[in-house]
Design a protein around this motif. Structure first.
Motif, PDB file in Angstrom:
ATOM      1  N   PRO A  12      41.492  41.726  46.270  1.00  0.00           N
ATOM      2  CA  PRO A  12      42.857  42.308  46.813  1.00  0.00           C
ATOM      3  C   PRO A  12      43.865  42.413  45.526  1.00  0.00           C
ATOM      4  O   PRO A  12      45.043  42.711  45.706  1.00  0.00           O
ATOM      5  CB  PRO A  12      43.166  41.206  47.611  1.00  0.00           C
ATOM      6  CG  PRO A  12      42.405  39.692  47.350  1.00  0.00           C
ATOM      7  CD  PRO A  12      41.101  40.614  46.615  1.00  0.00           C
ATOM      8  N   LEU A  13      43.463  41.704  44.435  1.00  0.00           N
ATOM      9  CA  LEU A  13      44.666  41.544  43.610  1.00  0.00           C
ATOM     10  C   LEU A  13      44.323  42.734  42.516  1.00  0.00           C
ATOM     11  O   LEU A  13      45.276  43.665  42.271  1.00  0.00           O
ATOM     12  CB  LEU A  13      44.529  40.259  42.675  1.00  0.00           C
ATOM     13  CG  LEU A  13      45.208  39.106  43.248  1.00  0.00           C
ATOM     14  CD1 LEU A  13      45.328  37.958  42.453  1.00  0.00           C
ATOM     15  CD2 LEU A  13      46.581  39.430  43.848  1.00  0.00           C
ATOM     16  N   CYS A  14      43.174  42.884  41.880  1.00  0.00           N
ATOM     17  CA  CYS A  14      42.992  43.913  40.760  1.00  0.00           C
ATOM     18  C   CYS A  14      42.251  45.082  41.223  1.00  0.00           C
ATOM     19  O   CYS A  14      42.117  45.972  40.510  1.00  0.00           O
ATOM     20  CB  CYS A  14      42.271  43.143  39.627  1.00  0.00           C
ATOM     21  SG  CYS A  14      40.657  42.914  39.976  1.00  0.00           S
ATOM     22  N   SER A  15      41.805  45.156  42.465  1.00  0.00           N
ATOM     23  CA  SER A  15      41.105  46.180  43.121  1.00  0.00           C
ATOM     24  C   SER A  15      39.879  46.674  42.541  1.00  0.00           C
ATOM     25  O   SER A  15      39.291  47.704  42.721  1.00  0.00           O
ATOM     26  CB  SER A  15      41.881  47.509  43.472  1.00  0.00           C
ATOM     27  OG  SER A  15      43.165  47.293  42.984  1.00  0.00           O
ATOM     28  N   SER A  16      39.391  45.663  41.674  1.00  0.00           N
ATOM     29  CA  SER A  16      38.119  45.991  41.212  1.00  0.00           C
ATOM     30  C   SER A  16      37.079  45.774  42.526  1.00  0.00           C
ATOM     31  O   SER A  16      36.829  44.875  43.107  1.00  0.00           O
ATOM     32  CB  SER A  16      37.554  45.068  40.141  1.00  0.00           C
ATOM     33  OG  SER A  16      37.150  43.607  40.683  1.00  0.00           O
ATOM     34  N   SER A  17      36.204  46.640  42.436  1.00  0.00           N
ATOM     35  CA  SER A  17      35.336  46.864  43.695  1.00  0.00           C
ATOM     36  C   SER A  17      34.276  46.219  43.448  1.00  0.00           C
ATOM     37  O   SER A  17      33.761  45.505  42.695  1.00  0.00           O
ATOM     38  CB  SER A  17      34.903  48.253  44.124  1.00  0.00           C
ATOM     39  OG  SER A  17      34.493  48.924  42.836  1.00  0.00           O
ATOM     40  N   LYS A  49      34.484  36.421  45.144  1.00  0.00           N
ATOM     41  CA  LYS A  49      34.708  35.750  43.608  1.00  0.00           C
ATOM     42  C   LYS A  49      34.815  37.110  42.888  1.00  0.00           C
ATOM     43  O   LYS A  49      33.738  37.672  42.339  1.00  0.00           O
ATOM     44  CB  LYS A  49      33.483  35.053  43.452  1.00  0.00           C
ATOM     45  CG  LYS A  49      33.725  34.106  42.142  1.00  0.00           C
ATOM     46  CD  LYS A  49      32.699  33.062  42.325  1.00  0.00           C
ATOM     47  CE  LYS A  49      33.169  32.086  41.049  1.00  0.00           C
ATOM     48  NZ  LYS A  49      32.361  30.963  40.838  1.00  0.00           N
ATOM     49  N   CYS A  50      35.896  37.258  42.258  1.00  0.00           N
ATOM     50  CA  CYS A  50      36.265  38.571  41.340  1.00  0.00           C
ATOM     51  C   CYS A  50      36.075  37.984  40.029  1.00  0.00           C
ATOM     52  O   CYS A  50      36.585  36.841  39.684  1.00  0.00           O
ATOM     53  CB  CYS A  50      37.736  39.021  41.575  1.00  0.00           C
ATOM     54  SG  CYS A  50      38.054  40.235  40.245  1.00  0.00           S
ATOM     55  N   GLU A  51      35.563  38.604  39.220  1.00  0.00           N
ATOM     56  CA  GLU A  51      35.335  38.037  37.794  1.00  0.00           C
ATOM     57  C   GLU A  51      36.462  37.874  37.003  1.00  0.00           C
ATOM     58  O   GLU A  51      36.588  37.014  36.066  1.00  0.00           O
ATOM     59  CB  GLU A  51      34.199  38.990  37.077  1.00  0.00           C
ATOM     60  CG  GLU A  51      32.894  39.009  37.418  1.00  0.00           C
ATOM     61  CD  GLU A  51      31.877  39.982  36.527  1.00  0.00           C
ATOM     62  OE1 GLU A  51      32.336  40.657  35.767  1.00  0.00           O
ATOM     63  OE2 GLU A  51      30.752  39.995  37.160  1.00  0.00           O
TER      64      GLU A  51
HETATM   65 ZN    ZN Z   1      40.419  40.639  40.743  1.00  0.00          ZN
END
Ligand code: ZN
Length: 370
Positions: A12-17, A49-51
């Motif tokens: 939701p923050l960096c939109s990395s999929s 869990k976004c990197e």
């Molecule tokens: Zn992120």
């Protein structure tokens, strides 16, 4: 939203999929009542869990981030709040009013962010108060469309800088403002001069007249101390002659035969009133000079004092003949603001009062979810 075991979600923050699910947490949102029953939406929402960003809850399509209401419930709250006091809305939906204010604050910020001030050239500013004597607000209006542009706390020059940054955030450029209309408060004047170099100030004619009315009233009060015939005559001197009742006109006639000081002050006031109808700037300049001479030779201290105030604000008074702008619209808005105050009653923060003003007075385009 269907998600199977092993589904991946965008951050939701960096939109990395394609971030893997870390865990799920139980969340609930208040929705429309189902008949008389309170209705909640329950869901186990995945946290990914976004990197880059770490553990984050994924966006859900039916509610804003960190909101306890569904989008449809938000819409209902905004629609109700546009039409009834916030206290009533809070009571109707059975929620604490702080939650209602938070929803309104959000949608007003969103709606205002879409405002475009790039075409605005003439701005009027006036003060209003939450309660008599304190908590002043400054209200800024586009004098062409009569639309409220900005409301902020205070009535000093920082109100002008607050307006400026808000105006610039809405595609405005300080160099574009050619006219400002305000009262003779030194703080507003300094604020405009420091921040809007291309703007000329026109003093609001209603404020100019008010100063003269106060001078007339002061003369009357002093004279009344030793002349009983002035008892109960205050409004006769302050109202325009055409607005007097037949008996008041009669009384004015006989008072004028008495060669009173008040009567002399009154005549100067009537001449000032005629000034605003002049069209030719040279004629207006000559007229104002004569009026100034007359007033300063009147031997009426309050009138002399007022005339000297006018002398110090000469150009801004004369400017009216060219610009023909005044803050009449703000006077009208003021009564609406006072009724907005009733809507905000019980919520003793200036921020909430400002929210109510935007809600009631600014025709904002709310892009509400349906
Ligand atoms: Zn992120």
């Amino acid at each position: 939203m269907i998600s199977r075991l092993g589904s991946k979600f965008p951050c939701p923050l960096c939109s990395s999929s394609d971030s893997p699910v870390h865990d799920t947490i139980e969340r609930l949102w208040r929705h429309f009542d189902f008949f008389q029953f309170r209705t909640y939406l329950h869901c186990r929402v995945p946290r990914i869990k976004c990197e880059v960003c770490g553990v984050k809850q994924v966006k859900v399509p039916w509610a804003r981030k960190s909101s306890g209401f569904t989008l449809l419930m938000d819409s209902l709250i905004v629609l109700m709040a546009q039409n009834m006091p916030i206290k009533t809305v809070a009571d109707l939906v059975g929620e604490h009013d702080t939650r209602i204010w938070r929803v309104l604050d959000y949608y007003i910020i969103v709606a205002r962010s879409a405002e475009d001030f790039s075409e605005i050239r003439s701005v009027g500013v006036d003060e209003t108060s939450r309660s008599k004597g304190h908590n002043y607000l400054s209200v800024f209006v586009d004098l062409e469309s009569s639309k409220v542009m900005h409301v902020c706390e205070g009535r000093d020059s920082t109100a002008i800088t607050s307006f400026k940054s808000n105006y610039e955030a809405h595609k405005g450029s300080a160099a574009n403002i050619s006219n400002f209309c305000c009262d003779m408060s030194p703080a507003y004047i300094a604020g405009v001069e420091d921040n809007f170099h291309n703007a000329s100030i026109t003093y609001d004619k209603f404020h100019v007249m008010k100063l003269m009315n106060e001078a007339v009233d002061q003369v009357r009060r002093e004279e009344h101390a030793h002349n009983a015939s002035l008892k109960y005559t205050r409004y006769i001197w302050l109202r325009n002659p055409e607005n007097l009742t037949v008996s008041q006109k009669k009384e004015l006639g006989s008072l004028k035969d008495m060669r009173l000081k008040t009567s002399r002050a009154y005549d100067i006031r009537l001449s000032l009133r005629d000034f605003w109808n002049l069209k030719d700037p040279d004629l207006a300049q000559a007229y104002l000079k004569k009026l100034y001479f007359w007033a300063t030779h009147s031997r009426l201290t309050p009138v002399i004092k007022t005339a000297k105030t006018f002398k110090r604000h000469w150009n801004g008074i004369l400017n009216y003949i060219n610009t023909r702008i005044d803050n009449g619209i703000l006077e009208g808005l003021n009564s609406l603001i006072q009724s907005a105050k009733d809507s905000a009653r019980g919520f003793r923060t200036t921020k909430n009062f400002i929210i109510t003003i935007y809600l009631r007075l600014v025709k904002l385009q709310f892009n509400l979810p349906t």
